[in-house]
Motif scaffolding. Sequence first.
Motif, PDB file in Angstrom:
ATOM      1  N   HIS A 188       7.784   0.439  -4.363  1.00  0.00           N
ATOM      2  CA  HIS A 188       7.124   0.585  -3.067  1.00  0.00           C
ATOM      3  C   HIS A 188       8.005   0.162  -1.890  1.00  0.00           C
ATOM      4  O   HIS A 188       7.506  -0.052  -0.782  1.00  0.00           O
ATOM      5  CB  HIS A 188       5.821  -0.204  -3.077  1.00  0.00           C
ATOM      6  N   ALA A 246      -2.080  -0.679  -5.501  1.00  0.00           N
ATOM      7  CA  ALA A 246      -1.507  -0.064  -4.307  1.00  0.00           C
ATOM      8  C   ALA A 246      -2.366   1.110  -3.866  1.00  0.00           C
ATOM      9  O   ALA A 246      -2.781   1.939  -4.683  1.00  0.00           O
ATOM     10  CB  ALA A 246      -0.085   0.403  -4.593  1.00  0.00           C
ATOM     11  N   HIS A 259       1.841  -2.244   3.928  1.00  0.00           N
ATOM     12  CA  HIS A 259       1.486  -1.614   2.668  1.00  0.00           C
ATOM     13  C   HIS A 259       0.116  -2.131   2.273  1.00  0.00           C
ATOM     14  O   HIS A 259      -0.126  -3.340   2.290  1.00  0.00           O
ATOM     15  CB  HIS A 259       2.533  -1.977   1.602  1.00  0.00           C
ATOM     16  N   LEU A 261      -2.933  -3.050  -0.188  1.00  0.00           N
ATOM     17  CA  LEU A 261      -3.210  -3.416  -1.570  1.00  0.00           C
ATOM     18  C   LEU A 261      -4.667  -3.790  -1.716  1.00  0.00           C
ATOM     19  O   LEU A 261      -5.175  -4.640  -0.972  1.00  0.00           O
ATOM     20  CB  LEU A 261      -2.342  -4.607  -2.005  1.00  0.00           C
TER      21      LEU A 261
END
Length: 274
Positions: A188, A246, A259, A261
């Motif tokens: 990622h 994710a 990002h 999660l």
Amino acid sequence: ASTRQILCEMEGFEFFQIILDNSSSRLRLPDKFTRVLLDGGKPQEVKLREAGHRRRFWDVKVVLDADGHMYLGRGWEQFARAHGLRLGYFLVFSYDGDAVLTVKVFDVSMCRRHYQHDGDTSSGSSSDGDSGSSNTSDGGGGGNNWSLAEMDVEDGPTGQFSAMLRKCNLGMKQEQYLNVPVDFQLAHGYAERSKVELRMRGKSWLVHLKHNPKTGGRSRASFRYGWHQFCVDNALGVGDTCFFRALRQGSAAGGGEDHLLKVEVRKRDGSFLV
């Protein structure tokens, strides 16, 4: 309502199990799942399948002991052996309806294992076909409501990882951290990111990444500033297990640094945060 109708209404029910001993002949199911399952009658067996492998099923008998606890019996040992289950492995079960349980396996590296089945010829009692639901996305044990983001979860080999919390993860505010598995951070692009967003129970926490010096040519990223607040707000403690998944929306958000999660937590006593 018929037994089949009741069982279908259970679709999406999820639970976790940890392999805690060397006994592989049977696996106890959570009492809550047992009560729900028994509302639909007394099933004689269920079919197990590893997530992502739609056409491989394992026939496993369901048994009750004198105290009313339900176990996966004959057939479970073959499933466990074929998937190399070991002490400390985490199993995530999702009930897909029609007496089918989809299983995701996390090993001691905290990452999910994926398996290759050569022509569906691995040993053990099994049956081929595609009965039941093909839904292997995460099911909603946390009561979150994020519409599109919640429906678009990474389910690849490095799309998720788990961590059982230790003292180092829950120390003083400026010292708390949680290391991210190398395979996950590489997949990622964490070397180019400065923060992540954790989502649980309808709320979000922004957590900054700390990039430690490279070892063996690879830098190591960890959750740092903001991680403490996430732990405090959710009353996390030593022995609790966090499951991180994710969300594709985060990894594809125009190349941004954040990002997303999704987090689910299994408490030390076996209960789940909802």
